[in-house]
Design a protein around this motif. Structure first.
Motif, mmCIF file in Angstrom:
data_model
loop_
_atom_site.group_PDB
_atom_site.id
_atom_site.type_symbol
_atom_site.label_atom_id
_atom_site.label_comp_id
_atom_site.label_asym_id
_atom_site.label_seq_id
_atom_site.Cartn_x
_atom_site.Cartn_y
_atom_site.Cartn_z
ATOM 1 N N HIS A 52 0.954 -1.381 -0.157
ATOM 2 C CA HIS A 52 -0.026 0.103 0.092
ATOM 3 C C HIS A 52 0.967 1.271 -0.079
ATOM 4 N N VAL A 53 0.323 2.327 -0.748
ATOM 5 C CA VAL A 53 1.048 3.652 -0.577
ATOM 6 C C VAL A 53 0.062 4.676 -0.204
ATOM 7 N N SER A 54 0.411 5.521 0.607
ATOM 8 C CA SER A 54 -0.356 6.693 1.016
ATOM 9 C C SER A 54 -0.493 7.660 -0.097
ATOM 10 N N LYS A 55 -1.529 7.586 -0.815
ATOM 11 C CA LYS A 55 -1.762 8.546 -1.969
ATOM 12 C C LYS A 55 -1.769 10.223 -1.466
ATOM 13 N N ASP A 56 -2.322 10.471 -0.180
ATOM 14 C CA ASP A 56 -2.232 11.804 0.195
ATOM 15 C C ASP A 56 -0.619 12.088 0.230
ATOM 16 N N LEU A 57 -0.046 11.509 0.992
ATOM 17 C CA LEU A 57 1.286 11.695 1.022
ATOM 18 C C LEU A 57 2.257 11.759 -0.363
ATOM 19 N N SER A 58 1.812 10.663 -1.003
ATOM 20 C CA SER A 58 2.771 10.654 -2.300
ATOM 21 C C SER A 58 2.202 11.941 -3.127
ATOM 22 N N ASP A 59 0.935 12.280 -3.235
ATOM 23 C CA ASP A 59 0.824 13.507 -3.935
ATOM 24 C C ASP A 59 1.553 14.574 -3.435
ATOM 25 N N GLN A 60 1.635 14.713 -2.164
ATOM 26 C CA GLN A 60 2.320 15.824 -1.602
ATOM 27 C C GLN A 60 3.821 15.945 -2.118
ATOM 28 N N LEU A 61 4.156 14.866 -2.300
ATOM 29 C CA LEU A 61 5.724 14.787 -2.796
ATOM 30 C C LEU A 61 5.807 14.909 -4.241
ATOM 31 N N GLY A 62 4.443 14.842 -4.952
ATOM 32 C CA GLY A 62 4.644 15.089 -6.511
ATOM 33 C C GLY A 62 5.184 13.628 -7.120
ATOM 34 N N LEU A 63 4.581 12.502 -6.544
ATOM 35 C CA LEU A 63 4.943 11.161 -6.950
ATOM 36 C C LEU A 63 3.840 10.859 -7.931
ATOM 37 N N GLU A 65 1.239 7.938 -10.443
ATOM 38 C CA GLU A 65 1.001 6.688 -10.247
ATOM 39 C C GLU A 65 2.104 5.637 -10.817
ATOM 40 N N LYS A 66 2.667 6.412 -12.145
ATOM 41 C CA LYS A 66 3.585 5.725 -12.643
ATOM 42 C C LYS A 66 4.968 5.686 -11.835
ATOM 43 N N ASP A 67 5.202 6.455 -11.206
ATOM 44 C CA ASP A 67 6.387 6.570 -10.259
ATOM 45 C C ASP A 67 6.541 5.348 -9.422
ATOM 46 N N ILE A 68 4.988 5.204 -8.825
ATOM 47 C CA ILE A 68 4.829 4.289 -7.533
ATOM 48 C C ILE A 68 5.092 3.041 -8.510
ATOM 49 N N LEU A 74 9.550 0.524 -5.160
ATOM 50 C CA LEU A 74 9.693 -0.274 -4.500
ATOM 51 C C LEU A 74 10.997 -0.487 -3.876
ATOM 52 N N ASN A 75 11.975 -0.401 -4.569
ATOM 53 C CA ASN A 75 13.411 -0.987 -4.189
ATOM 54 C C ASN A 75 13.986 0.186 -3.062
ATOM 55 N N ILE A 76 13.451 1.412 -3.505
ATOM 56 C CA ILE A 76 13.967 2.494 -2.533
ATOM 57 C C ILE A 76 13.344 2.353 -1.242
ATOM 58 N N VAL A 77 11.896 2.150 -1.140
ATOM 59 C CA VAL A 77 11.365 2.068 0.069
ATOM 60 C C VAL A 77 11.416 0.740 0.799
ATOM 61 N N THR A 78 12.266 -0.263 0.333
ATOM 62 C CA THR A 78 12.540 -1.514 0.869
ATOM 63 C C THR A 78 13.905 -1.796 1.024
ATOM 64 N N GLY A 79 14.813 -0.464 0.706
ATOM 65 C CA GLY A 79 16.019 -0.628 1.072
ATOM 66 C C GLY A 79 17.076 -1.150 0.136
ATOM 67 N N ASN A 80 16.521 -1.574 -1.174
ATOM 68 C CA ASN A 80 17.211 -2.319 -2.126
ATOM 69 C C ASN A 80 18.079 -1.426 -2.938
ATOM 70 N N GLU A 81 17.515 -0.115 -3.100
ATOM 71 C CA GLU A 81 18.320 0.749 -3.809
ATOM 72 C C GLU A 81 18.183 2.221 -3.218
ATOM 73 N N ALA A 168 3.342 8.302 6.988
ATOM 74 C CA ALA A 168 3.750 6.970 6.492
ATOM 75 C C ALA A 168 3.600 6.998 4.954
ATOM 76 N N LEU A 169 4.410 6.512 4.296
ATOM 77 C CA LEU A 169 4.367 6.703 2.654
ATOM 78 C C LEU A 169 3.867 5.476 2.112
ATOM 79 N N SER A 170 4.645 4.113 2.554
ATOM 80 C CA SER A 170 4.326 2.915 2.034
ATOM 81 C C SER A 170 4.649 1.812 3.155
#
Length: 526
Positions: A52-63, A65-68, A74-81, A168-170
């Motif tokens: 899940h991703v917080s649409k409210d917060l991701s919108d605030q960051l300008g992300l 749907e394609k970005d997400i 996914l790699n960034i928010v799970t520590g893989n990149e 919480a972003l994701s």
């Protein structure tokens, strides 16, 4: 691709640039001296999956749907990149836990992967559950799906309730299994590993200041304090004793305001140690929290807090003051004057009394001040405890009360009682007497019933994240069904609105949840 690389943030790295770091780069458990942080790489997730991703917060960051949906997010928010131009780090701090100094604590299962600016706002992105750090002590640095769902949903729920909080972003699965003893009874089991990506302007806590002060490292205490004022309290001006006093006073005010909000909605944090107190007055670290269901001053959601119940509902403001005393002790070497510190601490109680009374008036739809209000509110507090009464339902139902029909008052709130059969003649009489007084008090207000209802409903939420609801979402998710996570996320974005499609969640805690693990009481196990 470049903007997405940094989640659309202009990377700044002020914390690691301006504060001292740990010179040792190896990641092993140790005491870290004269440093605010240690560089550490997140543990790679074996088979990451975005839940899940917080649409409210991701919108605030300008992300977008394609970005997400791209694999990079996914790699960034799970520590893989990693984020480019940023080095992950864990923060070093100490703290008082359950009233006792615990020494160095630090980010044992949280890693800050980047700090940046978007517009006029500063954001720090942190992964909770991303592996060991030098501060993990006996832990493995991981988090389980169970606790991660609770943190993810509650962070966003609190934000939409209008309560200062980290975000919480994701929410993601790591693909790993994590061994946990949920009841601390010697029966650990493997659970699904997960990561919550948390966002805040800063994750600095009271404990960051305490650790330097306890160790007598006044030079770095000053550096940390000056840094905090520079970036988060810049209106206070250049560093000086006067500025440090003003800083402490504003931290006191923000802390108190947040606790008043908790009391307003019936939120009980559960672990108000000084290492869980944000220097920005944010609600931080969602562990064994809970919402007051049965109105009970002495309720605590934390099994570790028994039998003392230090962090019970009615004691949260007292603990807030106790923690501010510890922060005052930490800052004293920079101020070196007792009188201004004591004045600020002494003002806390009177400020609490004033703000708490104002908050309670707003819950009852009272805008004017009246000398009899203290008695009216005290009597309400007493009748609410005569039999098990659901706090959220009571205040929401109360908004429909007609000031010209006091005899119908009890019928108005009947659904808030857990065991209606307990309403004997004596209890009914006390409630009816209170409604007569409330009716007369409302007649002194200018607002009509319908206007009052609107104002009360903007103060008293209809939907909160009850523990049994979170547990239902956890049980489903552990079977691969994430529908309730999304349903609750959507519902909790508008907690003060009616939302007829979610009416079934405007209900008392079901009987099956009264003593169920994860619903009535929780441990600190994550």
């Amino acid at each position: 691709m470049a903007p997405m690389k940094n989640l659309n943030l202009n990377i700044d790295n002020s914390f690691t640039r301006e504060l001292p770091g740990d010179p040792i780069l190896e990641n092993y458990i140790r005491q870290v001296q004269q440093a605010s942080y240690s560089f550490v790489e997140p543990q790679k997730s074996k088979a990451p999956k975005l839940l899940h991703v917080s649409k409210d917060l991701s919108d605030q960051l300008g992300l977008s749907e394609k970005d997400i949906q791209g694999g990079q997010f996914l790699n960034i928010v799970t520590g893989n990149e990693p984020l480019s131009q940023s080095k992950p780090y864990a923060m070093n701090y100490g703290g008082h836990q359950f009233g006792n100094w615990a020494g160095q604590l630090g980010d044992g299962r949280a890693i800050n992967i980047g700090e940046g600016i978007k517009g006029d706002k500063r954001y720090v992105l942190q992964l909770k559950g991303a592996g060991k750090t030098p501060y993990s002590r006996r832990g493995d640095g991981r988090a389980v799906l169970r606790s991660s769902i609770r943190e993810y949903l509650c962070s966003e729920a609190m934000f939409h309730l209008g309560i200062p909080t980290t975000r919480a972003l994701s929410l993601s699965l790591t693909g790993d299994k994590v061994l946990r003893d949920i009841l601390y009874d010697g029966n650990p089991e493997y659970e699904l590993g997960a990561i919550v990506s948390r966002v805040a302007p800063s994750f600095i806590r009271f404990g960051n200041f305490e650790l330097y002060s306890q160790r007598g490292d006044i030079e770095n205490l000053k550096r940390l304090t000056d840094y905090t004022i520079k970036y988060f309290y810049p209106h206070l001006g250049a560093p000086s004793k006067t500025t440090y006093i003003a800083f402490f006073k504003e931290v006191m005010r923000r802390t108190l305001d947040t606790i008043i909000h908790w009391q307003r909605v019936g939120f009980v944090h559960g672990v108000l140690n000084t290492d869980n107190m944000s220097i920005l007055g944010l609600t931080i670290d969602y562990g064994p929290y809970g919402w007051l269901e049965v109105y009970d001053h002495n309720w605590t959601p934390n099994t570790t807090d028994l039998p003392q119940k230090r962090y019970r509902f009615a004691n949260q403001h007292n603990v807030g003051l106790w923690n501010l005393y510890q922060l005052a002790n930490a800052l004293y070497p920079l101020i070196e004057e007792l009188e201004p510190i004591e004045e600020i601490l002494e003002s806390y109680e009177s400020a609490f009394t004033t703000k708490y009374l104002k908050m309670l008036r707003s819950k009852l739809g009272l805008e004017k001040e009246h000398p009899d209000d203290v008695e009216l509110l005290s009597e309400l507090d007493q009748v609410l405890t005569l039999t098990e009464t659901d706090m959220t339902l009571f205040y929401r139902k109360l908004s429909t009360f007609s000031k010209n029909k006091p005899k119908q008052g009890l019928d108005t709130i009947m659904d808030a009682f857990y065991v209606k059969e307990e309403l004997n003649h004596e209890i009914k009489q006390k409630w009816n007497a209170w409604f007569v007084k409330y009716s007369e008090r409302l007649k002194l207000e200018d607002a009509a019933d319908e206007q009052r209802k609107i104002k009360m409903n903007n103060t008293n939420p209809k939907y909160v994240l009850r523990n049994y609801m979170a547990q239902l979402a956890i049980d489903a998710a552990e079977q691969g069904d994430y529908g309730l996570i999304d349903q609750f996320y959507i519902m909790l974005q508008n907690p003060y609105k009616e939302q007829p499609q979610f009416e079934k969640w405007f209900a008392k805690r079901p009987q099956w949840a009264a003593d169920k693990v994860g619903c009535s009481m929780l441990s600190c196990s994550s």
